[in-house]
Scaffold this motif. Sequence first.
Motif, PDB file in Angstrom:
ATOM      1  N   HIS A  18      36.554  42.546  41.382  1.00 31.31           N
ATOM      2  CA  HIS A  18      37.057  43.898  41.338  1.00 31.31           C
ATOM      3  C   HIS A  18      38.536  44.112  41.160  1.00 31.31           C
ATOM      4  O   HIS A  18      39.045  44.886  40.499  1.00 31.31           O
ATOM      5  CB  HIS A  18      36.746  44.525  42.696  1.00 31.31           C
ATOM      6  CG  HIS A  18      37.004  45.873  42.986  1.00 31.31           C
ATOM      7  ND1 HIS A  18      38.259  46.326  43.660  1.00 31.31           N
ATOM      8  CD2 HIS A  18      36.392  46.993  42.547  1.00 31.31           C
ATOM      9  CE1 HIS A  18      38.304  47.738  43.631  1.00 31.31           C
ATOM     10  NE2 HIS A  18      37.176  48.001  42.861  1.00 31.31           N
ATOM     11  N   HIS A  48      40.525  46.020  38.024  1.00 35.16           N
ATOM     12  CA  HIS A  48      41.447  47.114  38.155  1.00 35.16           C
ATOM     13  C   HIS A  48      42.739  46.442  37.619  1.00 35.16           C
ATOM     14  O   HIS A  48      43.780  47.673  37.046  1.00 35.16           O
ATOM     15  CB  HIS A  48      41.673  47.525  39.799  1.00 35.16           C
ATOM     16  CG  HIS A  48      40.571  48.554  39.954  1.00 35.16           C
ATOM     17  ND1 HIS A  48      40.916  49.938  39.890  1.00 35.16           N
ATOM     18  CD2 HIS A  48      39.436  48.387  40.652  1.00 35.16           C
ATOM     19  CE1 HIS A  48      39.738  50.540  40.457  1.00 35.16           C
ATOM     20  NE2 HIS A  48      39.163  49.560  40.738  1.00 35.16           N
ATOM     21  N   HIS A  71      43.737  51.281  46.365  1.00 34.32           N
ATOM     22  CA  HIS A  71      42.108  51.283  46.157  1.00 34.32           C
ATOM     23  C   HIS A  71      41.729  49.703  46.142  1.00 34.32           C
ATOM     24  O   HIS A  71      40.783  49.355  46.772  1.00 34.32           O
ATOM     25  CB  HIS A  71      41.609  51.758  44.691  1.00 34.32           C
ATOM     26  CG  HIS A  71      40.524  51.687  44.297  1.00 34.32           C
ATOM     27  ND1 HIS A  71      39.172  52.165  45.091  1.00 34.32           N
ATOM     28  CD2 HIS A  71      39.905  50.558  43.453  1.00 34.32           C
ATOM     29  CE1 HIS A  71      38.267  51.803  44.614  1.00 34.32           C
ATOM     30  NE2 HIS A  71      38.509  50.723  43.476  1.00 34.32           N
TER      31      HIS A  71
HETATM   32 FE    FE Z   1      37.135  49.951  41.802  1.00 40.62          FE
END
Ligand code: FE
Length: 435
Positions: free
Chosen positions: A140, A144, A54
Motif C-alpha cells: 500500500h 502511494h 493516509h
Molecule cells: Fe490508499
Amino acid sequence: MTVDTSSEELRRRAVDTLTRARDRTTLLTSSVEDNDLTAQHSPLMSPLVWDLAHIGNQEEQWLLRTVGGRDAIRPDIDSIYDAFEHPRSERPTLPLLAPAEARAYARDVRDRVIDVIERTPLHGAPLLDAGFAFGMVAQHEQQHDETMLITHQLRRGPAALTAPPPPAGDVTGLPPEILVPAGRFTMGTTAEPWALDNERPAHQRLVPAYYIDTVPVTNGAYLHFVEDGGYAQERWWAPEGWAQIQQHGIKAPLFWRQEGGQWLRRRFGVVEAVPADEPVLHVSWYEADAYARWAGRRLPSEEEWEKAARHDPATGRTLRYPWGDGEPTAEHANLGQRHLQPAPVGSYPKGASPLGVQQLIGDVWEWTSSDFLPYPGFVAFPYREYSEVFFGSEHKVLRGGSFAVDAVACRGTFRNWDLPVRRQIFSGFRTARDV
Ligand code: FE
Ligand code: AVJ
C-alpha cells in the motif's frame, strides 16, 4: 512452490520491506518545500501531504489496531484520510495534518508497528500467515509512493528528483513479435504469500494461439501514428476516446509538445527530446487502442499478457516472473524508481520470458484489452474496498508494473486497473494479433 520460511526470517523481511517503503516516502516528501506538499498540483491528485498521512493512517488501522490489537492513536483523523469519503479533487479543502505533524504521525505509527512485528506470531490466521498484513501494508505504501511520483511529474517548476539513466538497449536480431502457441496455462496464484485478493486463486485458462510484441511500443513507433494523422482520424478511435481527444484537444501523449519540428517531453521538471527507442509513456487506454488499430493489430487481453509472461512451454509450468521464480534484481527489470524513466527497448535481455518476450516487468504499465473482473473463486480479502468495489466494465487492467513500482508490489500475477481516459499514470502498452 513451497514456501517454508522461519518466523525470524519473516520478521526481518517485514521490517526490511516496510523500511524500504518508508525510505522512499521520505525521499518523495522531503525533496520539495512544505508549500509543495500542501499544494494541489493537479485535480487528479491529492496534495502530497494527504498521501503521507493516509499511509500512516492505513498502517495504524491495519497493523496497530487490527493485527496488534492496540488502542487507536488518532481515531479523529480516520475520516479525513478515507479515500472513499473524499475524492482527490476535494482533499485540499480538508483540515489535513500539516507536513511536520503528518511526518511525526507516520513515524509514531511505524515505531509502534516495529514492536507489533516483534510480538505477533506470523502464522495462524489468514491476515498473519507469512506476515501477509505487513506485506499488504508495505505494498500500500509503495503504491502511494508511485502515486506521489505521478504528482511530482505533474508539478511545475525545477526538478526535485534525480536518478542515473537506465541501461542502453539493443534490439538487433530480436524478432518484432513472438508466437504463443494455443493451450492451457495456469493464471493467477494461490501460493504466492503476499499476492493480493484480485490475483487469486490460480485457475486454468485455455488460450488460442496469438502473436505478441517482443518489446513494448516505442516512442519512435508511436510517432509514426502521430505524424500519420492518427489523432485526426476518427476511424482508429473508440467513440469515447474520440470524444475525449476532441474535448481536450489531445494530439500526442501527455507531457509531449512540438517545437520547431522537434518533439519534446517534460520529465520531472526537465525538457528533453523524445527518445525514439524508449517505450511510449503517458498514454490513455484509448490512445493505446487507437494506435493498435492503426497498426492493424490489437491490445493483448490480460490472459494473453500473463501467458506470455509466465508460461514455460518446455515444462508446462507457470513461473512467478518471466525469468523464473527468483526475485527481481537490477539485471532483470527497471523497477523501484532506480531510474526516473522507462529503459530503451532491448535493455533487459535477462528479464526475457521462456518464449523470449522482453520487458514485461518494469518500465511501463501495459494496458490490456480486459475489463477489471474477479477470477473464478475470488474472495474479497481483507477488505472489499481494495478490489471488489472496482470490478466491472469501467476500469481496464494494466500489467507488469512501471519503473516507479517497487518489487514488493510487482509480480507476474499483479493486477492494476484504471479508467481508460487516464494518462498521467506511468502507462504504455504492447500490441498483439490473432494467428
Ligand atoms: Fe490508499
Ligand atoms: C491498485 C493502484 C489502483 O492507487 O487507487 C491505494 C492502490 N488502493 N490505496 C490506487 C490503492 C488503496 C490503487 N491501485
